[in-house]
Design an enzyme around this catalytic site. Sequence first.
Site, mmCIF file in Angstrom:
data_model
loop_
_atom_site.group_PDB
_atom_site.id
_atom_site.type_symbol
_atom_site.label_atom_id
_atom_site.label_comp_id
_atom_site.label_asym_id
_atom_site.label_seq_id
_atom_site.Cartn_x
_atom_site.Cartn_y
_atom_site.Cartn_z
ATOM 1 N N ARG A 127 6.560 -14.605 -22.601
ATOM 2 C CA ARG A 127 7.651 -15.182 -23.044
ATOM 3 C C ARG A 127 8.332 -13.861 -23.979
ATOM 4 O O ARG A 127 7.766 -13.264 -24.790
ATOM 5 C CB ARG A 127 7.603 -16.273 -24.074
ATOM 6 C CG ARG A 127 7.601 -17.515 -22.840
ATOM 7 C CD ARG A 127 9.055 -17.646 -22.034
ATOM 8 N NE ARG A 127 9.067 -18.887 -21.336
ATOM 9 C CZ ARG A 127 8.824 -18.757 -19.735
ATOM 10 N NH1 ARG A 127 8.217 -17.877 -19.299
ATOM 11 N NH2 ARG A 127 8.698 -20.041 -19.085
ATOM 12 N N GLU A 130 17.895 -13.326 -22.448
ATOM 13 C CA GLU A 130 17.831 -13.032 -20.922
ATOM 14 C C GLU A 130 19.227 -13.480 -20.398
ATOM 15 O O GLU A 130 19.431 -14.625 -20.581
ATOM 16 C CB GLU A 130 16.571 -13.241 -20.244
ATOM 17 C CG GLU A 130 15.406 -12.805 -20.529
ATOM 18 C CD GLU A 130 14.150 -13.428 -20.106
ATOM 19 O OE1 GLU A 130 14.238 -14.368 -19.254
ATOM 20 O OE2 GLU A 130 13.096 -12.892 -20.414
ATOM 21 N N HIS A 172 12.554 -10.846 -15.409
ATOM 22 C CA HIS A 172 11.867 -12.046 -15.360
ATOM 23 C C HIS A 172 11.616 -12.617 -14.078
ATOM 24 O O HIS A 172 11.709 -13.757 -13.541
ATOM 25 C CB HIS A 172 12.749 -13.154 -16.091
ATOM 26 C CG HIS A 172 11.752 -14.254 -16.522
ATOM 27 N ND1 HIS A 172 11.974 -15.268 -17.713
ATOM 28 C CD2 HIS A 172 10.782 -14.750 -16.122
ATOM 29 C CE1 HIS A 172 10.960 -15.994 -17.774
ATOM 30 N NE2 HIS A 172 10.128 -15.846 -17.047
#
Length: 342
Positions: free
Chosen positions: A241, A270, A298
């Site tokens: 994360r 993000e 991601h």
Amino acid sequence: MTFRILVPDAKIVDARLFDQAGRTGVDFDLTAVSSLDELSDDQVAACDAFCMFSVKPCDDAFIERLERCRLVVRAGVGYDNVDLEACARRGIAVANVPDYGINEVADHALAHMLNMVRGIRLFANRIQNEGIATGWNWQHGVHNRRTYRRRVGIIGLGRIGTAFARRCQGMGMEVWCYDPYLPSGGELAMQVTRAETLEELLGACDIISVHVPLSEETTGLIGKDAIAAMMPGTMLINTARGPVVDIDALYDGLKDGKIECASLDVLPVEPPDPEHPLIKAWLAREPWIDERLTLTPHAAFLSPDAVDDMRNKAIHLIADYLEGKPLKNCVNGQLLADKDRR
Ligand code: NAD
């Protein structure tokens, strides 16, 4: 009786895929919103279960509107965007789907590691940017290293950390881990060396891969102090994360050379802010950082099989629970039990 499952992620989850799951007695309210505020009160109040793939956060204000709901499912591993306490206060169970993309994420971390130690992106860039005459030159490979018998340090030896460890062991690497919650003997079963502190791990291994969940404790875990404790020339990988790695500290660590290369699949925000100094310098391809930082969006979990598994496992978990079977992967069980005791 028909149960209604609200899924606000129609942008990423195709309705036909839900139909193929073949569950009777379940109605999907599949809708596409970019924020949970866009859902109508009636829609939210009427659902028996709420399933979130990427739209978030599921906070106190949203949970307040879930009048009938008995279950919130985060179709993914991390549930840091669900207010577990608020759910427990209203008697709503929360579950995740932790077993859809373990091998994909471990592969992705390995790919980042190999990209750094074999200079894949660097060599390809040089050939394209400088042309064959000067780009076709193995001497550009300044970060290339041998992995055989090299130490790699894993922070968080859970499902993904273990899958990554096994890959590294297969390559002949010496695997270390730091995980204070790993039961005693877990390191022996895995044949890895256990560091008792983060500093011990960082001082022993110059390749570090992060696999912890996001929590208060892990936010900023890799910050100024951790970077100071690292071996010179460390290579850092984060597929866990974003907020676990403080990117201001990472900027300084890359700038002063303590960190040789970093590969991040996740960032604190993000998509990232293009004006953040780290991102700005990288986007501008400033020579000091261009070939030392690699970003992926991601995407570590991604494969068509993993997306299928994520969806199917989420649907079956929800439908089973609504039909009275035991709940799998409950992540707020203790909070629910505490509430019942009061
Ligand atoms: P897991 O719960 O199986 O493993 C996490 C491990 O971290 C556990 O062993 C735990 O004891 C350890 N841990 C917790 N706090 C720690 C601390 N302070 N220091 C050291 N170790 C600590 O989780 P997992 O399935 O292996 O997933 C790991 C993380 O990967 C998830 O939380 C998720 O955020 C992330 N993830 C990312 C992607 C992606 O696409 N990038 C996909 C899936 C999962």
